[in-house]
Design an enzyme around this catalytic site. Sequence first.
Site, PDB file in Angstrom:
ATOM      1  N   ASP A 192       0.251  -1.088  -0.197  1.00 19.86           N
ATOM      2  CA  ASP A 192      -0.011   0.183   0.279  1.00 19.86           C
ATOM      3  C   ASP A 192       1.007   1.312  -0.472  1.00 19.86           C
ATOM      4  O   ASP A 192       2.267   0.881   0.357  1.00 19.86           O
ATOM      5  CB  ASP A 192      -0.751   0.207   1.116  1.00 19.86           C
ATOM      6  CG  ASP A 192      -1.797  -0.686   1.175  1.00 19.86           C
ATOM      7  OD1 ASP A 192      -2.077  -1.919  -0.306  1.00 19.86           O
ATOM      8  OD2 ASP A 192      -2.747  -0.883   1.734  1.00 19.86           O
ATOM      9  N   ASP A 234      -6.687  -5.316   7.512  1.00 21.33           N
ATOM     10  CA  ASP A 234      -5.331  -5.284   7.236  1.00 21.33           C
ATOM     11  C   ASP A 234      -4.530  -5.312   8.821  1.00 21.33           C
ATOM     12  O   ASP A 234      -4.134  -5.306   9.904  1.00 21.33           O
ATOM     13  CB  ASP A 234      -5.457  -3.726   6.701  1.00 21.33           C
ATOM     14  CG  ASP A 234      -6.132  -3.801   5.519  1.00 21.33           C
ATOM     15  OD1 ASP A 234      -5.818  -4.671   4.735  1.00 21.33           O
ATOM     16  OD2 ASP A 234      -6.219  -2.726   5.567  1.00 21.33           O
TER      17      ASP A 234
END
Length: 137
Positions: free
Chosen positions: A86, A115
Site C-alpha cells: 500500500d 489488514d
Amino acid sequence: MTDQLPEPAVTIVREFFGALELGVVDEALDLLDPAIVWKNTSLPTLRGKNRVATVLRGLDRPKLGFSADIHHIAADGDIVLTDRTDYLHVGPVRIGFWVSGTFELRDGRIVLWDDHFSKGNVARGAVVGVVKAITGR
C-alpha cells in the site's frame, strides 16, 4: 493450463481497490456492507459504513492519496486474501509498506476488511519516501 475466470469475490476486492486508487470513494463504498468491520493492526476497529466512509473520504484531498500494488490475491468462496504494498501519498512523499489483508464478503459486499502490517515497515516507508522526495530519486 487453462485460463480461469477470477472468483467473483476477487473481482469485488480488485474493484474496491481500483475505486480507491481512482479517488471515486462513493464507488468503493458501494462495495461495502452497511455493517462493515475494518480492522488495522494496532489501530481502532471501525464498525459501520459511515465510520469507514469518513476515513476513506479523508484520503480524497488534493495533497493526499492512496494506491496499492496487489502482489497476490486468492479466494476460497467469500474469503479473499491479499498480499500487497500500500502507498499513502502526502504531497510529494510516497510512503510504501507491506500489507496482508483478509476480506470477507456476504451477498456481494465486503463485510470484513482486516489488514495486518508492521509499524516498523511503515516508518521505513516514510523515511524512504521523504528521502526520495528530497533527492528526486
